[in-house]
Design an enzyme around this catalytic site. Structure first.
Site, PDB file in Angstrom:
ATOM      1  N   ASP A 123       0.885  -1.151  -0.087  1.00  0.00           N
ATOM      2  CA  ASP A 123      -0.102   0.071  -0.206  1.00  0.00           C
ATOM      3  C   ASP A 123       1.036   1.206   0.164  1.00  0.00           C
ATOM      4  O   ASP A 123       2.232   1.189   0.105  1.00  0.00           O
ATOM      5  CB  ASP A 123      -0.851   0.054   1.332  1.00  0.00           C
ATOM      6  CG  ASP A 123      -1.551   1.175   1.392  1.00  0.00           C
ATOM      7  OD1 ASP A 123      -2.325   1.408   0.313  1.00  0.00           O
ATOM      8  OD2 ASP A 123      -1.948   1.834   2.445  1.00  0.00           O
TER       9      ASP A 123
ATOM     10  N   ASP B 165      -0.289   5.191   1.077  1.00  0.00           N
ATOM     11  CA  ASP B 165      -0.362   6.208   2.146  1.00  0.00           C
ATOM     12  C   ASP B 165      -0.516   5.613   3.451  1.00  0.00           C
ATOM     13  O   ASP B 165      -1.335   4.740   3.529  1.00  0.00           O
ATOM     14  CB  ASP B 165      -1.546   7.049   1.661  1.00  0.00           C
ATOM     15  CG  ASP B 165      -1.536   7.863   0.456  1.00  0.00           C
ATOM     16  OD1 ASP B 165      -0.656   8.686   0.519  1.00  0.00           O
ATOM     17  OD2 ASP B 165      -2.174   7.602  -0.647  1.00  0.00           O
TER      18      ASP B 165
END
Length: 237
Positions: A27, A29
């Site tokens: 991922d 953020d």
């Protein structure tokens, strides 16, 4: 609200690894980039500017959420007359301005990427952020070229917690989902990767794992440093 993740890995029998991972998916953020705190600050500043209510808990509820789901989420909380679009637009403008400043990387990220490269494991990104913004962030922090593939939020039909983005990322990396180790910070992301059949390590950021996430039996660690140590175990190193 306690936002601190536990300081040790919690591994259940369901996360036992039968064979070594062949690829890694990240991922973005809150996991690689320390941007979620900045985004939360933008939400609150925009709400104050517009004279709108937005509690800390309600803002945290959008962490890891695809942007397409935010309008319905906010309208559900504050009613159909709430100026959703004005708040989203004001927040977005603040966020874009903030992202022109240097974006901090999470501790242990570069070391983890170096180790994965040395082990010959290709890496991909699966982020709910739109490609234009995601590529800006990854390029600005100097890590874009570290990833063989990137899949972004505007390129999939069903966003996290649906498994689509992780299924697509694994396919682009040329491996089965079960051969991927996924690093995630959000509850939505962990649920997506788990449903896709990937092996998941959760590194919580601003929001702790929820009971339904913990029930999946994924390991939860305090940092990417601990995530690397666990991945080394899985790889038999």
């Amino acid at each position: 609200m306690n936002l601190n993740p536990p300081h040790h890995a919690t591994v259940s029998a369901s996360s036992t690894i039968a064979s070594a991972p062949r690829a890694a998916i990240f991922d973005m953020d809150g996991l690689m980039l320390d941007t979620e705190r900045i985004a939360l600050g933008c939400w609150h500043a925009a709400a104050r500017e517009l004279g709108l209510p937005l509690s800390e808990e309600d803002a945290l509820g959008m962490v890891g959420m695809h942007s397409s789901k935010a309008p319905a989420y906010l309208a559900g909380l504050y009613g159909p007359d709430f100026p959703v679009r004005a708040l989203i637009d004001a927040t977005h403008q603040r966020y874009l301005a903030a992202m022109e400043e240097p974006i901090p990387l999470k501790a242990g990220l570069l070391e983890l990427l170096d180790w994965l490269a040395a082990e010959g494991l290709p890496c991909g990104v699966a982020t709910s952020t739109r490609r234009r913004i995601a590529e800006h962030h990854l390029a600005q922090t100097g890590i874009l070229q570290r990833f063989a593939q990137t899949v972004c939020g505007d390129e999939i039909e069903h966003p996290k917690p649906a498994p689509d983005i992780y299924l697509k990322a694994a396919g682009l990396l040329g491996v089965a989902p079960g051969e991927c180790v996924v690093f995630e910070d959000s509850n939505f992301g962990v649920q997506a990767a788990h449903t896709a059949g990937c092996r998941v390590i959760m590194v919580p950021d601003v929001r702790p794992p929820q009971p339904e996430t913990l029930a999946l039996g994924m390991p939860v660690v305090a940092s990417l440093v601990e995530a690397q140590a666990l991945t080394r175990q899985w790889c038999g190193r």
